[in-house]
Design an enzyme around this catalytic site. Structure first.
Site, PDB file in Angstrom:
ATOM      1  N   TYR A   1      -2.171   0.203  -3.916  1.00 27.87           N
ATOM      2  CA  TYR A   1      -2.122   0.208  -2.451  1.00 27.87           C
ATOM      3  C   TYR A   1      -0.905  -0.584  -1.962  1.00 27.87           C
ATOM      4  CZ  TYR A   1      -3.902  -0.368   2.361  1.00 27.87           C
ATOM      5  OH  TYR A   1      -4.064  -0.362   3.730  1.00 27.87           O
ATOM      6  N   ASP A   2      -0.796  -1.836  -2.438  1.00 31.82           N
ATOM      7  CA  ASP A   2       0.265  -2.718  -1.929  1.00 31.82           C
ATOM      8  C   ASP A   2       1.653  -2.152  -2.221  1.00 31.82           C
ATOM      9  OD1 ASP A   2      -2.082  -4.146  -1.872  1.00 31.82           O
ATOM     10  OD2 ASP A   2      -1.244  -6.015  -2.632  1.00 31.82           O
TER      11      ASP A   2
ATOM     12  N   GLY B   1       2.369   0.938  -3.159  1.00 32.75           N
ATOM     13  CA  GLY B   1       2.514   2.253  -2.532  1.00 32.75           C
ATOM     14  C   GLY B   1       2.993   2.103  -1.095  1.00 32.75           C
TER      15      GLY B   1
END
Ligand code: NAD
Ligand code: UDP
Length: 312
Positions: free
Chosen positions: A145-146, A148
């Site tokens: 997530y981070d 991306g």
């Protein structure tokens, strides 16, 4: 003037509130979603509106549309969901950004990326200003997530520099409110749903970690101001009032009058210890600041979940 607005992730929590605001303002809205964490129910009240169109599509695949504005919100936001298929999460952020930037370039649309406070990782600087580069683990369970979202920010700035695409970068800090999914897994919805069901309130770790919670309506106001303003960003949008998870649990128990007890579970890997936005830039560039206090916002969210759980 009425615009053709594409909202990716439009059937999700924040996306559905943005759909409402865009329709109220007289725009034509294309709401695009693959329903990974979103639901048709979040936008079912708009389905018969002549200016509203709902499209099932995955942003990982290209799409050809004619639009003036693109709000790119498609991406699971809860750690439980973004870690469920981490490779897919990375693809959604990176390929989704590429596809939306390509679409923006072709149509000359302005495109806003829903970025995140997670770009600061487990921050060593407090509160976080936009010029802080962050403290992010590239190989941990939150990295899909981070990293991306960080890669998406890079692509946005590169499309701007290389191709002149009009971009906007919004760094969203923890935002909550009605239409979060009861099974979403994020802390506010978890605590409220647990309290209403009389289940144990699950605090990860000792509960001393902090977050700063912004109500959804404040977030959407900031998002629209950023899109329609002159500043490219990145701009932090969040509420600077910071609480520990223990304080949040106590507030939820108090407001629901629940008999639920607190249960401590292990703290997940790389869980940020503290988080608070510095919103000086949003105040100056967008004349924006949040209005809703946590207690009032929690009351509205609790009312929503009372109704939601009755329906389920
Ligand atoms: P959400 O999970 O409710 O909404 C995300 C939506 O995107 C869902 O409707 C989901 O089905 C859709 N989606 C996911 N992958 C997709 C794909 N590949 N193609 C098409 N649609 C896809 O979460 P939210 O809180 O509404 O978050 C919206 C955006 O804001 C996300 O990009 C998130 O990263 C960002 N954000 C939210 C917060 C917050 O606290 N709410 C904080 C930081 C950033
Ligand atoms: N958390 C918790 N209990 C829960 C869910 C989350 O104590 O049931 C904690 C989590 O460990 C984190 C904070 O609440 O420290 C915020 O978690 P969330 O998943 O909402 O968002 P994050 O900011 O971590 O992405």
């Amino acid at each position: 003037m009425s615009k053709r607005v594409l909202i990716t992730g439009g059937a999700g929590f924040l996306g559905s509130h943005l759909c409402d605001r865009m329709i109220e303002a007289g725009n034509e809205v294309i709401c695009l979603d693959n329903y990974f964490t979103g639901r048709r129910r979040n936008v079912s009240h708009l389905l018969d509106h002549p200016n509203f169109e709902l499209v099932r599509h995955d942003v990982v695949e290209p799409i050809r549309l004619e639009v003036d504005r693109i709000y790119n919100l498609a991406c699971p936001a809860s750690p439980v969901h973004y870690q469920y298929d981490s490779i897919s999460t990375m693809k959604t952020s990176v390929m989704g950004a590429l596809n939306m930037l390509g679409l923006a370039r072709r149509t000359k649309a302005r495109v806003l990326q829903a970025s995140t406070s997670e770009v600061y990782g487990d921050p060593l600087v407090h509160p976080q200003r936009e010029d802080y580069w962050g403290h992010v683990n590239p190989i941990g369970i939150r990295s899909c997530y981070d990293e991306g979202k960080r890669c998406a920010e890079t692509l946005f700035m590169d499309y701007h520099r290389q191709h002149g695409v009009e971009v906007r970068l919004m760094r969203i800090f923890n935002t909550y409110g009605p239409r979060m999914n009861a099974e979403d897994g994020r802390v506010v919805s978890n605590f409220i749903v647990q309290a209403l069901r009389g289940e144990a309130i699950t605090i990860y770790g000792d509960g001393s970690q902090t977050r700063s919670f912004c109500y959804c309506d404040d977030n959407i106001e900031g998002m629209i101001r950023l899109m329609e303003g002159e500043h490219l960003g990145p701009i932090n949008i969040g509420n600077p009032n910071e609480f520990t998870m223990l304080e949040l649990a106590e507030e939820v128990i108090d407001l629901t009058g629940s008999a639920s007890k607190i249960e401590h579970l292990p703290l997940p890997q790389d869980d940020p210890k503290q988080r608070q936005p510095d919103i000086s830039l949003a105040k100056e560039a967008l004349d924006w600041e949040p209005k809703m206090q946590l207690r009032e916002g929690l009351k509205k969210t609790i009312s929503y979940f009372e109704e939601d759980l009755r329906r389920a």
